[in-house]
Design a protein around this motif. Structure first.
Motif, PDB file in Angstrom:
ATOM      1  N   PHE A  76      11.221  19.778 -56.227  1.00 11.90           N
ATOM      2  CA  PHE A  76      11.164  18.746 -57.255  1.00 11.90           C
ATOM      3  C   PHE A  76      11.255  17.377 -56.577  1.00 11.90           C
ATOM      4  CE2 PHE A  76      13.183  22.507 -59.173  1.00 11.90           C
ATOM      5  CZ  PHE A  76      12.278  22.771 -60.183  1.00 11.90           C
TER       6      PHE A  76
ATOM      7  N   LEU B  54      10.404  18.862 -67.415  1.00  9.28           N
ATOM      8  CA  LEU B  54      11.510  18.797 -66.470  1.00  9.28           C
ATOM      9  C   LEU B  54      12.736  18.130 -67.082  1.00  9.28           C
ATOM     10  CD1 LEU B  54      12.126  19.707 -63.669  1.00  9.28           C
ATOM     11  CD2 LEU B  54      11.242  17.559 -62.795  1.00  9.28           C
ATOM     12  N   LYS B  55      12.525  17.133 -67.928  1.00  7.87           N
ATOM     13  CA  LYS B  55      13.642  16.467 -68.599  1.00  7.87           C
ATOM     14  C   LYS B  55      14.493  17.469 -69.364  1.00  7.87           C
ATOM     15  CE  LYS B  55      11.712  11.874 -69.379  1.00  7.87           C
ATOM     16  NZ  LYS B  55      11.224  10.945 -70.413  1.00  7.87           N
TER      17      LYS B  55
ATOM     18  N   THR C   7      14.950  20.592 -68.707  1.00  5.15           N
ATOM     19  CA  THR C   7      15.555  21.642 -67.883  1.00  5.15           C
ATOM     20  C   THR C   7      16.418  21.104 -66.747  1.00  5.15           C
ATOM     21  OG1 THR C   7      13.564  21.749 -66.509  1.00  5.15           O
ATOM     22  CG2 THR C   7      13.704  23.297 -68.343  1.00  5.15           C
ATOM     23  N   LEU C   8      16.392  19.809 -66.532  1.00  6.19           N
ATOM     24  CA  LEU C   8      17.074  19.239 -65.378  1.00  6.19           C
ATOM     25  C   LEU C   8      18.579  19.494 -65.388  1.00  6.19           C
ATOM     26  CD1 LEU C   8      16.487  17.778 -62.780  1.00  6.19           C
ATOM     27  CD2 LEU C   8      16.709  15.615 -63.986  1.00  6.19           C
TER      28      LEU C   8
ATOM     29  N   ILE D  87      11.766  13.410 -58.374  1.00  2.00           N
ATOM     30  CA  ILE D  87      12.901  13.053 -59.220  1.00  2.00           C
ATOM     31  C   ILE D  87      13.652  11.890 -58.587  1.00  2.00           C
ATOM     32  CG2 ILE D  87      15.107  13.833 -60.149  1.00  2.00           C
ATOM     33  CD1 ILE D  87      13.864  16.555 -60.511  1.00  2.00           C
TER      34      ILE D  87
ATOM     35  N   MET E 130       4.560  17.545 -67.016  1.00  3.41           N
ATOM     36  CA  MET E 130       5.574  18.090 -66.110  1.00  3.41           C
ATOM     37  C   MET E 130       6.874  17.297 -66.231  1.00  3.41           C
ATOM     38  SD  MET E 130       6.585  20.199 -63.737  1.00  3.41           S
ATOM     39  CE  MET E 130       5.329  20.886 -62.700  1.00  3.41           C
ATOM     40  N   THR E 131       6.760  15.986 -66.289  1.00  5.61           N
ATOM     41  CA  THR E 131       7.939  15.134 -66.414  1.00  5.61           C
ATOM     42  C   THR E 131       8.711  15.457 -67.679  1.00  5.61           C
ATOM     43  OG1 THR E 131       6.847  13.368 -65.188  1.00  5.61           O
ATOM     44  CG2 THR E 131       8.717  12.727 -66.545  1.00  5.61           C
TER      45      THR E 131
END
Length: 117
Positions: free
Chosen positions: A40, A9-10, A12-13, A43, A5-6
Motif C-alpha cells: 500500500f 481502502l478508506k 478497510t484501513l 498511503i 481504490m482510494t
C-alpha cells in the motif's frame, strides 16, 4: 492509485492497521512503513496519524510514550482486548464481503443463455 481504490481502502484501513498491531506494537512512522511494505505504497503518513488518533479515541489500543533518540517521545500503540475484538469483527465482515462479492463477480463473468446464442 485510482479513486475507486482510494475509496475502498478508506473503509478497510482501520482493519489493516489493527492487523499490523496484532502482530506487534508500533509507532506511527513504523506503522506507515509496514503498510507500505505490504504494497500500500500511496498511503500518506497524515492518513495513518489521523487514523491512530481515531483508534486511540475508540479505546482500541493502549498507548505508551517511549523516549526517542531523536526528538520527542514516540507514542507506541499496542492492540488491547477491545481492539482484538474489533479486529476479529473486521475479519468476519471481510470474509463475508469477499465471499459475496466473488459470487457476484462469478455470476457477471459467466455468459447467460441469451448471450451464448
Amino acid at each position: 492509485m485510482g479513486k475507486q481504490m482510494t475509496e475502498m481502502l478508506k473503509g478497510t484501513l482501520e482493519g489493516i492497521v489493527l492487523a499490523l498491531l496484532a502482530e506487534q506494537p508500533a509507532y506511527g512512522y513504523e506503522i506507515t512503513t509496514r503498510i507500505r511494505d505490504h504494497g500500500f505504497i500511496d498511503i500518506a503518513e497524515g492518513t495513518i496519524y489521523a487514523l491512530l488518533v481515531r483508534i486511540e479515541q475508540k479505546h482500541l489500543v493502549d498507548v505508551e510514550k517511549v523516549p526517542s533518540e531523536k526528538g520527542p517521545p514516540r507514542k507506541v500503540y499496542t492492540l488491547n482486548a477491545t481492539g482484538r475484538q474489533e479486529l476479529e469483527e473486521f475479519w468476519k465482515t471481510w470474509s463475508f464481503l469477499v465471499q459475496h462479492i466473488e459470487r457476484l463477480n462469478t455470476s457477471t463473468t459467466t455468459p447467460t443463455k441469451t448471450e451464448e446464442n
